[in-house]
Design an enzyme around this catalytic site. Sequence first.
Site, PDB file in Angstrom:
ATOM      1  N   SER A 128      43.572 114.348 -38.206  1.00  0.00           N
ATOM      2  CA  SER A 128      42.607 114.547 -37.120  1.00  0.00           C
ATOM      3  C   SER A 128      42.179 116.002 -36.984  1.00  0.00           C
ATOM      4  CB  SER A 128      43.240 114.070 -35.808  1.00  0.00           C
ATOM      5  OG  SER A 128      42.615 114.668 -34.694  1.00  0.00           O
ATOM      6  N   GLY A 129      40.889 116.223 -36.745  1.00  0.00           N
ATOM      7  CA  GLY A 129      40.393 117.557 -36.450  1.00  0.00           C
ATOM      8  C   GLY A 129      40.896 118.059 -35.114  1.00  0.00           C
ATOM      9  N   CYS A 232      34.962 117.008 -28.452  1.00  0.00           N
ATOM     10  CA  CYS A 232      35.741 115.811 -28.745  1.00  0.00           C
ATOM     11  C   CYS A 232      34.969 114.618 -28.192  1.00  0.00           C
ATOM     12  CB  CYS A 232      37.118 115.911 -28.081  1.00  0.00           C
ATOM     13  SG  CYS A 232      38.025 114.350 -28.032  1.00  0.00           S
ATOM     14  N   GLY A 233      35.013 113.488 -28.902  1.00  0.00           N
ATOM     15  CA  GLY A 233      34.246 112.318 -28.492  1.00  0.00           C
ATOM     16  C   GLY A 233      34.587 111.796 -27.118  1.00  0.00           C
ATOM     17  N   HIS A 234      35.698 112.260 -26.533  1.00  0.00           N
ATOM     18  CA  HIS A 234      36.088 111.796 -25.209  1.00  0.00           C
ATOM     19  C   HIS A 234      35.978 112.904 -24.165  1.00  0.00           C
ATOM     20  CE1 HIS A 234      38.103 108.868 -27.947  1.00  0.00           C
ATOM     21  NE2 HIS A 234      37.428 108.069 -27.148  1.00  0.00           N
ATOM     22  N   ASN A 452      38.421 103.814 -33.196  1.00  0.00           N
ATOM     23  CA  ASN A 452      39.395 104.807 -32.745  1.00  0.00           C
ATOM     24  C   ASN A 452      40.231 104.216 -31.612  1.00  0.00           C
ATOM     25  OD1 ASN A 452      40.827 107.063 -31.996  1.00  0.00           O
ATOM     26  ND2 ASN A 452      39.050 108.284 -31.415  1.00  0.00           N
ATOM     27  N   PRO A 455      44.306 107.711 -27.930  1.00  0.00           N
ATOM     28  CA  PRO A 455      45.270 108.018 -26.874  1.00  0.00           C
ATOM     29  C   PRO A 455      44.585 108.577 -25.626  1.00  0.00           C
ATOM     30  CG  PRO A 455      45.915 109.009 -28.969  1.00  0.00           C
ATOM     31  CD  PRO A 455      44.510 108.562 -29.110  1.00  0.00           C
ATOM     32  N   SER A 456      43.272 108.851 -25.722  1.00  0.00           N
ATOM     33  CA  SER A 456      42.530 109.297 -24.537  1.00  0.00           C
ATOM     34  C   SER A 456      42.318 108.147 -23.547  1.00  0.00           C
ATOM     35  CB  SER A 456      41.166 109.865 -24.948  1.00  0.00           C
ATOM     36  OG  SER A 456      41.316 111.075 -25.643  1.00  0.00           O
ATOM     37  N   SER A 487      44.360 108.145 -33.553  1.00  0.00           N
ATOM     38  CA  SER A 487      44.069 109.439 -34.164  1.00  0.00           C
ATOM     39  C   SER A 487      45.128 110.502 -33.894  1.00  0.00           C
ATOM     40  CB  SER A 487      42.706 109.937 -33.697  1.00  0.00           C
ATOM     41  OG  SER A 487      42.649 109.938 -32.277  1.00  0.00           O
TER      42      SER A 487
END
Length: 568
Positions: A128-129, A232-234, A452, A455-456, A487
């Site tokens: 993961s980035g 971040c996507g979240h 994905n 964990p968010s 991720s």
Amino acid sequence: MNVFLSFKKTFGVTTKYTKTIKANYSKMLIKKRESFIQEEVKKIEQWWNSPRFKETKRIYTPLDVIKHRGSLGISDVKYPSSTQAKKLFELLEENFKNKKPLHTLGVIDPVQMTQLAKCDDIKVAYVSGWACSSTMVGSTNEVSPDFGDYPYDTVPNQVERIFKAQKMHDRKSFLEFLEKKKPMVDYMKPIIADADMGHGGVTTVMKLAKLFAEKGAAGIHLEDQLAGGKRCGHLGGAVLVPTSTHVSRLIATRLQWDIMGVENLIIARTDSCNSKLISSSSDPRDHEFIQGIMNINVQPWSEKLIDLERQNATSTQMSESELEWYNTNKLVTFDEAVQLQVTSIQFQKYIKTKKELKIKEEKNYLSLGEMKNIIKQIAPKINIKFDWDLPRSSEGYYMFQGGMNAAIRRSLVFSPYADMIWLETKTPNLEQARKFSKEIHEQYPNTKLVYNLSPSFDWSKHGFTELQLKNFIWDLAKEGFILQLVSLAGLHVDGVSFYELAKNFQKDGMFSYVNLVQEKEKQIGCDLLTHQRWSGAEYVDSIMKVVQNGSSSKTLSTTGESFTESQF
């Protein structure tokens, strides 16, 4: 000395004769190079016609690849990541056919990679980035949240670290198989890695793709966010790029890998489901989702912001003014603006005409200009008020109506250029996934999807029963979401387990270490119990014996009397 001058001096030939020889030699070289090029073009054509690339669209020719490859042929340079990519492709094909998940956990170091490898039903690894940004940032060591602002070689370097560890433990396992008849462990699980948004323009994307292929990633994912506006996507505040910009990234990656002669896989990720900003209105495929306002006489927000700065307004005053401006000036798409300014009958006719024009033009989008022309024909006396420049941010970003429709639209464009499509979501939602899958597979039935398992998400707050949680991954796979990943699993497990040990160690000392670590390692059969063996000490010892022809096997052996792990 020049070969022709040497020939002339040796044999005493005339200058005219020497020129003839030189001309013939040059023609021979040209003919040889032309033959080489023709052979390489045929190889690439056959390669592209193989099952591996039957679904892949390219806008360039084999000759374009040859021209930029240099004099080395496709068979002259081999990259191990391409071998891993073939393995990954076969896994995806098999699992897609059987509608079974290829699910995995994000790893952050060689320790976690080796433990993942021993799980037979987990067949790939993920880097993961976000994890790299927060735990290991290459040359700067400046850890931070995932804003994609770390050096672009950060994740490739982490991939290299994991990949080299895979190869080391694979060699160790192979030796143990031969000498001790131990079962082989598949440490060579293909690595899928986070390439963020490509970290720049086309040349940067190509350099990044090259790094990943050189360092061991079987596949990467690229998201349609803006370099410099990445989140971040979240997280909120993510800025999309025009659809065409992301297509260019996908094409650039494929071209780079074609030049290298590798089969690595591209995942096109879209963050448009959650995004509210887009960097440009240049692509007509985005127009139906760009928002404007209907009060066309209002001062643009960016101008008002500059006025506030001139007046030395405080940050609180600016925030309040921004909130007031956007509350007063409702954001709407052009379709929504039309609906609010015409009759119901006129609006229905407008929607019908839009649909008919899309069918006629054989496309699934209309530009703002086309939409304006339609409503002008239907309601010629009404001047639709709509301006998408007035609400632009101070950076110049346009407002964007993110959601499933935008995600589907973009993913349909990306699909021909990618091997897989990743839908980034706000929540774990099986019905949403079904809708997305249906729309994509109606047009591209063989496209593999990625999910994905973040964990968010607070998974306990989304109404899942215990059985639904257990089945979620397998239910997603039935919808074509084959590759699934937690991720940041490695990061969270690292924190939980070490915190539990540290919390107890401060009071209970070695009892806590023995109880929480060593006894558990013994109980579950974790090979870290004997960490010297795990690291490959016996493997290196075996190499030393070969080099020294056994002469120092007693004095230099790592497994002699001082080898403390013989206690276990």
